[in-house]
Design a protein around this motif. Structure first.
Motif, PDB file in Angstrom:
ATOM      1  N   THR A 169      11.347   5.435  -2.494  1.00 46.62           N
ATOM      2  CA  THR A 169      10.429   5.482  -3.642  1.00 46.62           C
ATOM      3  C   THR A 169       9.584   4.214  -3.707  1.00 46.62           C
ATOM      4  O   THR A 169       8.367   4.272  -3.963  1.00 46.62           O
ATOM      5  CB  THR A 169      11.225   5.655  -4.944  1.00 46.62           C
ATOM      6  OG1 THR A 169      11.966   6.883  -4.890  1.00 46.62           O
ATOM      7  CG2 THR A 169      10.296   5.685  -6.151  1.00 46.62           C
ATOM      8  N   GLY A 170      10.224   3.070  -3.496  1.00 51.36           N
ATOM      9  CA  GLY A 170       9.490   1.811  -3.537  1.00 51.36           C
ATOM     10  C   GLY A 170       8.402   1.726  -2.481  1.00 51.36           C
ATOM     11  O   GLY A 170       7.279   1.282  -2.755  1.00 51.36           O
ATOM     12  N   ILE A 171       8.713   2.175  -1.263  1.00 51.60           N
ATOM     13  CA  ILE A 171       7.719   2.145  -0.177  1.00 51.60           C
ATOM     14  C   ILE A 171       6.539   3.050  -0.496  1.00 51.60           C
ATOM     15  O   ILE A 171       5.369   2.674  -0.328  1.00 51.60           O
ATOM     16  CB  ILE A 171       8.377   2.549   1.159  1.00 51.60           C
ATOM     17  CG1 ILE A 171       9.364   1.461   1.609  1.00 51.60           C
ATOM     18  CG2 ILE A 171       7.318   2.770   2.234  1.00 51.60           C
ATOM     19  CD1 ILE A 171      10.186   1.856   2.813  1.00 51.60           C
ATOM     20  N   LEU A 172       6.828   4.276  -0.980  1.00 53.92           N
ATOM     21  CA  LEU A 172       5.746   5.202  -1.329  1.00 53.92           C
ATOM     22  C   LEU A 172       4.876   4.650  -2.454  1.00 53.92           C
ATOM     23  O   LEU A 172       3.649   4.774  -2.421  1.00 53.92           O
ATOM     24  CB  LEU A 172       6.328   6.559  -1.730  1.00 53.92           C
ATOM     25  CG  LEU A 172       6.818   7.458  -0.591  1.00 53.92           C
ATOM     26  CD1 LEU A 172       7.430   8.731  -1.156  1.00 53.92           C
ATOM     27  CD2 LEU A 172       5.679   7.798   0.362  1.00 53.92           C
ATOM     28  N   ALA A 173       5.519   4.036  -3.477  1.00 54.40           N
ATOM     29  CA  ALA A 173       4.745   3.470  -4.580  1.00 54.40           C
ATOM     30  C   ALA A 173       3.802   2.379  -4.082  1.00 54.40           C
ATOM     31  O   ALA A 173       2.637   2.301  -4.510  1.00 54.40           O
ATOM     32  CB  ALA A 173       5.684   2.918  -5.650  1.00 54.40           C
ATOM     33  N   LEU A 174       4.266   1.556  -3.151  1.00 53.58           N
ATOM     34  CA  LEU A 174       3.409   0.508  -2.585  1.00 53.58           C
ATOM     35  C   LEU A 174       2.264   1.112  -1.779  1.00 53.58           C
ATOM     36  O   LEU A 174       1.136   0.609  -1.823  1.00 53.58           O
ATOM     37  CB  LEU A 174       4.243  -0.432  -1.714  1.00 53.58           C
ATOM     38  CG  LEU A 174       5.281  -1.290  -2.470  1.00 53.58           C
ATOM     39  CD1 LEU A 174       6.133  -2.080  -1.485  1.00 53.58           C
ATOM     40  CD2 LEU A 174       4.592  -2.243  -3.448  1.00 53.58           C
ATOM     41  N   LEU A 175       2.542   2.196  -1.064  1.00 52.52           N
ATOM     42  CA  LEU A 175       1.475   2.860  -0.305  1.00 52.52           C
ATOM     43  C   LEU A 175       0.440   3.480  -1.241  1.00 52.52           C
ATOM     44  O   LEU A 175      -0.764   3.453  -0.956  1.00 52.52           O
ATOM     45  CB  LEU A 175       2.069   3.934   0.610  1.00 52.52           C
ATOM     46  CG  LEU A 175       2.892   3.438   1.807  1.00 52.52           C
ATOM     47  CD1 LEU A 175       3.532   4.609   2.540  1.00 52.52           C
ATOM     48  CD2 LEU A 175       2.004   2.637   2.761  1.00 52.52           C
TER      49      LEU A 175
END
Length: 779
Positions: free
Chosen positions: A321-327
């Motif tokens: 979730t964190g990686i997608l939010a940053l993307l």
């Protein structure tokens, strides 16, 4: 009932929803909303609030009927089937992820105002730190969340009230400069400001008295936030001309600077940082719960739901979730992030409202809500249509996002989930009922169900040394476990029958992880504690040498582990769910302010519906002499019962100590003491009555302990035993700190009975006025 961990009260639940909603939405979108619709932007907030309040009511009915972790995904999948559940689950997860990016964008905006960072890099840094914090399990406690929400309401409420005196009425003309059509598009934009209230339903299985607290918290949080949003928009709209609002970078901060100067601007920036941090953090935690619920249904691979063995967090789901939010930050468009987060959630809200109607019509055996939504089914249909209408007005980019969501989610379900997902849902029964009754089935009065989760309120336990007791022993420190279990065994054993002792170990769980998930892990690998094995072996009849050994040996031992987001609430819930009549705990270290402040004993004293005993262990092994100071109060009488139980179980001597003021007739006092205590003894004769003159209770007791070298002193709580009395040095606290032997402090559970309170109050007044034979500071 025993597996329920209901820790969250009304205020806890309310702040979960309100704390998530008061995020970047109002701080960053108020100016854009006014630019799009003028002062009529308040109608956008009112429209979104109305749809959300109806949805909140539907969510409350669903949550009381199916109190499981998973929130709207769980509700939609059980009402409309796995295909709709797949769309809803993926949609909610992505909506939360886009919302996280949106909140991080707001966080970056505020960080850039006082740090040499661009908004983008501030958002990236915030996202990385929050992801790491959630992985390691750092979390807001319920109390911290309450404090954060209160701070936000104080700052924003103060801004709203003071801002009313700076409004220029001319700035409201025209009130609706762009016509009614602009309201729909603005509603689609600001709807992200309302994301979060269904998170209350996601923790429904952890909320106390859900039939009352759930609907109040869900609807109340939306109503409260809607009112606040409308006032803030009116204030900003009345402080800036419509022709210049588009040029104001941060309307809230600028307006606050106008009202209170730099202190006002700083207050709004602090509130913005708190709001965006709290909202982003809460959304990360909520997204992990959605993933766990989908993995539980095998809708997504179990790999994603893995719980870290040490950290006890769903680390893979959080990291993803964190990686997608940053993307998603790469979209670099505040409006697009807001609209995508809104429309993805709007679909789920529409499905949730329709699902509530479907479940009410189908009425399956496993759905027994204790709250019913008024105006059904028309209000739910209205809310569902409202959600879809907002999606239609959201613009092409957001509409494409919804279409992609539906296509991808259905493809995933067909490829992965269809062959794996098996759970009962309401659609087949709905079709059958509709076939038999037609549209009339929508108008039938729903079946009402009584709440199965009302708070347990036991009566005051009568003093009785004959019967066994059911004792919970909190185990935390291996060094003192043996002493705690031994004392618990003696307390539980009656004169005529044995009792039961459950050694309870509590595991603190991060809020990212549902308690039920960790408890399944505990049950699969729970060992029997070595301390319980030892005492069980030592308590066999052949290993005992007491007159009452058969009864003592009949007291049973059990080992249990439980998970909780909050240790002291967990101990209270476990004690009450197991219907134990006493909780026994240990106390390590001294009685400094720091140790008192951090102990869980204070809230336990306040909220536990059972007797409480706290042992200050000083190498308690063999008990040959037990002393019980007698003051005649409720807690002293409980101390006397426990003293008799312990002494009769192991043939120890019981000393009943009575301290009197100098000049009191000692013989008369002793006879009165015997008359009051003898009915409790039930024939136990190994008792010594000691009357001692002293001007001070605490000093007299400590002198007596030095002279006789007793092994254990049992002392009842004095009036309001707690931190206030600790700081002023009352009897149990001082004696526990200074006594040369082990000390057992006991407090009797009493109900809110005015007669008992009046009796104890009169006794206290007499003591303070010196109208009794007791010296100062009696208990």
């Amino acid at each position: 009932m025993a597996d329920l961990k209901r820790e969250l009260g009304f205020w806890d639940a309310l702040t979960i929803g309100a704390g998530t909603m008061i995020g970047a939405g109002i701080f960053l979108l108020a100016g854009i909303a006014l630019e799009m619709s003028g002062p009529a932007a308040i109608f956008a907030y009112l429209s979104a609030g109305l749809v959300c309040m109806i949805t909140a009511s539907s969510a409350a009915e669903l949550a009381t009927g199916m109190p499981k972790s998973g929130g709207d995904y769980f509700f939609v999948s059980r009402s409309l089937g796995p295909a709709f559940g797949a769309i809803s689950g993926v949609g909610i997860w992505l909506s939360l992820t886009f919302a996280i990016a949106f909140y991080l964008y707001g966080l970056g905006e505020y960080m850039s105002q006082f740090l040499p960072l661009s908004a983008f890099w501030g958002a990236v840094i915030g996202g990385v730190l929050l992801t790491i914090l959630n992985v390691v399990g750092a979390k807001e406690s319920g109390r911290t969340q309450v404090v954060v929400v209160l701070i936000l309401f104080v700052i924003l409420g103060g801004f709203s009230i003071l801002g009313l005196f700076h409004i220029e009425a001319d700035y409201y003309d025209p009130f609706m400069p762009f016509g009614f059509d602009s309201i729909s598009a603005t509603t689609a934009l600001v709807f992200v400001s309302f994301l979060g209230f269904v998170k209350i339903a996601a923790v429904a299985e952890e909320i106390k008295n859900p039939s009352k607290n759930l609907p109040r918290a869900l609807i109340g949080s939306v109503a409260l936030v809607t009112l606040l949003y409308v006032i803030i928009v009116l204030v900003i709209g009345g402080m800036f001309p419509q022709s210049t609002i588009a040029d104001v970078r941060d309307p809230l901060t600028t307006a606050a600077r106008t009202i209170l100067g730099n202190p006002g601007a700083i207050a709004i920036i602090v509130a913005g940082l708190l709001a965006t941090l709290s909202s982003a953090n809460a959304s990360i935690m909520a997204s992990s719960r959605i993933n766990l619920a989908m993995a539980r249904d095998r809708m997504v691979p179990n790999w994603l739901s893995a719980i870290h063995n040490k950290l006890l967090t769903p680390y893979r789901a959080i990291v993803l979730t964190g990686i997608l939010a940053l993307l998603f930050l790469l979209l670099d468009s505040l409006e697009n992030l807001a609209k995508i987060a809104s429309v993805l959630q709007l679909y789920s809200y529409a499905a949730l409202n329709i699902g509530c109607v479907v479940l009410r019509v189908s009425n399956p055996d496993w759905y027994k809500p204790t709250y019913r939504t008024p105006g059904s089914p028309w209000l739910q249909v209205f809310a569902a249509i409202g959600c879809l209408s907002i999606i239609v007005s959201s613009g092409t980019f957001a509409q494409v996002a919804v279409v992609v969501l539906i296509v991808v989610s259905l493809a995933w379900y067909m490829i992965w989930g269809r062959s794996r997902v098996e759970f009962e849902h309401a659609v087949p029964q709905f079709k059958q009922n509709w076939k038999e009754k037609g549209i009339k089935v929508l108008l039938e009065a729903p079946e009402r169900h009584d709440s199965e989760f009302e708070e347990w309120a036991p009566a005051i336990r009568a003093l009785d040394i004959k019967q066994g007791r059911k004792v919970i022993t909190a185990l935390a420190n291996p060094i003192h476990e043996q002493a705690l279990l031994k004392v618990s065994q003696l307390i539980a054993t009656g004169k005529e029958e044995g009792g039961s002792v459950t050694g309870l170990s509590m595991l603190k769980v991060p809020f990212q992880t549902p308690i039920s998930t960790v408890e399944r892990m505990i049950q699969q690998q729970e060992p029997v504690r070595e301390s319980i094995q030892k005492i069980s072996e030592a308590s066999r009849v052949e290993n005992l040498d007491y007159r009452n050994k058969e009864v003592l040996a009949s007291t049973t031992f059990d080992s249990a582990s439980a998970a909780s987001h909050d240790i002291f609430k967990g101990l209270i819930n476990e004690t009450e769910n197991r219907e134990a009549d006493m909780l026994v705990m240990g106390w390590q270290g001294g009685f400094s302010l720091g140790r008192i402040y951090n102990t869980p004993i204070q809230p336990i004293i306040k909220n536990l519906k059972a007797d409480l005993a706290v042992l200050k262990d000083r190498e308690l092994e063999h008990i040959e002499s037990v002393v019980v100071p007698w003051g005649g109060g409720l807690h002293a009488r409980l101390g006397m019962e426990i003293g008799i139980r312990i002494a009769q179980a192991i043939d120890a001597e019981l000393r009943v100590l009575r301290l009197v003021k100098p000049g009191i007739d000692v013989e008369e006092e002793e006879q009165e003491l015997r008359d009051r205590v003898n009915p409790l003894l039930e024939g136990f004769d190994k008792v010594v009555f000691t009357i001692k003159e002293s001007t001070d209770v605490t000093g007299g007791i400590l002198e007596e302990l030095e002279e006789h070298q007793d092994d254990l002193i049992i002392i009842g709580a004095s009036h309001e035993w707690g931190i206030r009395n600790v700081l002023f040095g009352t009897i149990p606290d001082i004696i526990a700190d200074r006594a040369p032997c082990s000390v057992l402090m006991v407090r009797r559970y009493v109900t809110e009975d005015w007669k008992l309170k009046a009796t104890e109050g009169i006794k206290r007044v007499k003591e303070q006025l010196g109208l009794t034979s007791s010296p100062e500071n009696s208990n």
